[in-house]
Write a protein that holds these residues in place. Sequence first.
Motif, PDB file in Angstrom:
ATOM      1  N   ALA A  99     -18.135   7.128   0.757  1.00  0.00           N
ATOM      2  CA  ALA A  99     -17.560   7.317   2.101  1.00  0.00           C
ATOM      3  C   ALA A  99     -16.157   7.892   1.976  1.00  0.00           C
ATOM      4  O   ALA A  99     -15.437   7.586   1.032  1.00  0.00           O
ATOM      5  N   GLU A 100     -15.759   8.724   2.954  1.00  0.00           N
ATOM      6  CA  GLU A 100     -14.381   9.236   2.960  1.00  0.00           C
ATOM      7  C   GLU A 100     -13.466   8.309   3.727  1.00  0.00           C
ATOM      8  O   GLU A 100     -12.253   8.344   3.560  1.00  0.00           O
ATOM      9  N   VAL A 101     -14.052   7.501   4.607  1.00  0.00           N
ATOM     10  CA  VAL A 101     -13.181   6.717   5.465  1.00  0.00           C
ATOM     11  C   VAL A 101     -13.918   5.463   5.946  1.00  0.00           C
ATOM     12  O   VAL A 101     -15.142   5.369   5.821  1.00  0.00           O
TER      13      VAL A 101
ATOM     14  N   GLY B 294      -4.964   0.499   3.480  1.00  0.00           N
ATOM     15  CA  GLY B 294      -6.081   1.441   3.608  1.00  0.00           C
ATOM     16  C   GLY B 294      -7.416   0.772   3.903  1.00  0.00           C
ATOM     17  O   GLY B 294      -7.495  -0.414   4.228  1.00  0.00           O
TER      18      GLY B 294
ATOM     19  N   GLY C 225       1.687   4.201   3.866  1.00  0.00           N
ATOM     20  CA  GLY C 225       2.745   3.367   3.304  1.00  0.00           C
ATOM     21  C   GLY C 225       3.928   4.188   2.804  1.00  0.00           C
ATOM     22  O   GLY C 225       5.092   3.868   3.079  1.00  0.00           O
TER      23      GLY C 225
ATOM     24  N   CYS D  91      -5.701  18.547  -0.296  1.00  0.00           N
ATOM     25  CA  CYS D  91      -5.370  17.663   0.827  1.00  0.00           C
ATOM     26  C   CYS D  91      -5.346  18.387   2.181  1.00  0.00           C
ATOM     27  O   CYS D  91      -4.413  19.121   2.496  1.00  0.00           O
TER      28      CYS D  91
ATOM     29  N   LEU E 110       5.007  -1.724  -2.274  1.00  0.00           N
ATOM     30  CA  LEU E 110       4.206  -2.298  -3.374  1.00  0.00           C
ATOM     31  C   LEU E 110       2.815  -1.704  -3.383  1.00  0.00           C
ATOM     32  O   LEU E 110       2.218  -1.489  -2.321  1.00  0.00           O
TER      33      LEU E 110
ATOM     34  N   GLY F   9      -9.468  16.753   0.151  1.00  0.00           N
ATOM     35  CA  GLY F   9      -9.539  18.190   0.418  1.00  0.00           C
ATOM     36  C   GLY F   9      -9.743  18.997  -0.851  1.00  0.00           C
ATOM     37  O   GLY F   9      -9.123  20.059  -1.014  1.00  0.00           O
TER      38      GLY F   9
ATOM     39  N   GLY G  29       0.846  -1.198   0.000  1.00  0.00           N
ATOM     40  CA  GLY G  29       0.000   0.000   0.000  1.00  0.00           C
ATOM     41  C   GLY G  29       0.876   1.241   0.000  1.00  0.00           C
ATOM     42  O   GLY G  29       1.546   1.535   0.992  1.00  0.00           O
TER      43      GLY G  29
ATOM     44  N   ILE H 152      -7.013  13.351  -4.419  1.00  0.00           N
ATOM     45  CA  ILE H 152      -8.396  13.850  -4.505  1.00  0.00           C
ATOM     46  C   ILE H 152      -8.874  14.475  -3.197  1.00  0.00           C
ATOM     47  O   ILE H 152      -9.917  15.109  -3.158  1.00  0.00           O
TER      48      ILE H 152
END
Length: 410
Positions: free
Chosen positions: A354-356, A174, A16, A51, A33, A47, A11, A45
């Motif tokens: 969803a953001e998270v 993630g 990562g 960001c 990787l 913010g 990730g 993407i």
Amino acid sequence: MTPAFDVAIVGAGAAGLFCAGIAGQRGLRVLLLDHAPKMAEKIRISGGGRCNFTNRDLDPHQPQRHFLSQNPAFCRSALARYTPADFIALLQRHGVAWQEKHKGQLFCTRSAQDLIDLLLRECGAGGVTHWQPCRVLHVAYSDATHAEGAAALPYTLQTERGSVVCRSLVVASGGLPVPKIGASDWGLRLAQQFGLGLVEPRPALVPLTFEPQSWAPYAHLAGLALPVRINTGSKKQAMAFDEDLLFTHRGLSGPAGLQISSYWNPGQALRIDLHPQARLDAALQTAKAAGGRKLLPNALAQHLPQRLCDIWTQHRPDWQRPLSDCSDKALAQLAESLHHWAPSPSGDEGWAKAEVMRGGVDTRQLSSQSLESSQPGLYFIGEVVDVTGWLGGYNFQWAWASAHACALAL
Ligand code: FDA
């Protein structure tokens, strides 16, 4: 001969990349990787392309205040050891310009690409080997039963570019949001492969939706935003936010809707005060006493958007009269309905929006100091872990802090 590394990190997102740079600069041989064709898409993407990389309001004494987890104190150690000030100092060393917006939120001034470039430079300085796109097909662990060399490098990864062996494996793959840019459940499945528990993953910081029939009157408000106080209505886990609420065609979003979604559970009604600044009953009574002849929806529009006032009052004939003809009871009921709106979402917009991710690898099997799991040499960092931040830069700060704690322990 099979290529050998001290650590393989799966990730190459926020956590990562950051972990790889620090570990490499500590002198470790690092392989990073990622299966996605494009690099660090979520940073790019986030913010609105700038960001929101951290939040200055993160309390160094109680950093867990802005995070959810089944194990609330877990995130404290990593967050206390790598703070927003530390990340700001890194940006300053690289000459990356940033600016503060609403509620301590820090954004890149120019573009999120500046941050991606910074992370790649840090990896370059650490001599990190970066394979992308490259899928990991299989992970095997062999303990001390083999020759000495194998015991020192117990993990074998079969990848699309061949096999590698390593001493430690860091999972930085993630959460599940936005599968179309590379999210996968690989990290969750790997945790299960090694017998680690999961906290049920659920979309968080996600727009909430309603049954189309019950939402029909409010669908006309799509696009309207206003400041509210919102809470879950649950006594057990009372959490309130003062933020802007956005009406959509299908439900509620905006900072207020997103923040509360992380705490909302199916079946619960929300509690929303649509005018938290002041009591509306007092204001309407005062206007009535002054002999107001305006229709009630228009009088109400002194305090709330006209579109909302029209929709809100349309189904009650006693709210359609001139203010001076309205009974005190009708005014009190109208104010009550606006201060204590209790809509019941039927669901949310899911992983695509969803953001998270809420939930993830259960932290009770991870070290809060190093992020190493009960499986020796296997680490989990970033969003794959059951630590979920509020909207406003907290999730990236968790990515940096957990990556930093892990990189120093490898
Ligand atoms: P991240 O998702 O960044 O990286 C994981 C990497 O693993 C990806 O590159 C992926 O391709 C890779 N991967 C997945 N499966 C793999 C597999 N099987 N094999 C190999 N590689 C694999 N947060 C915040 O603090 N401020 C903000 O402004 C925003 N804004 C925002 C907007 C949007 C639209 C979203 C969707 C999210 C945000 N976030 C945010 C959340 C933030 O992006 C998120 O919490 C961090 O990126 C998490 O960092 P990680 O490194 O853990 O995962």
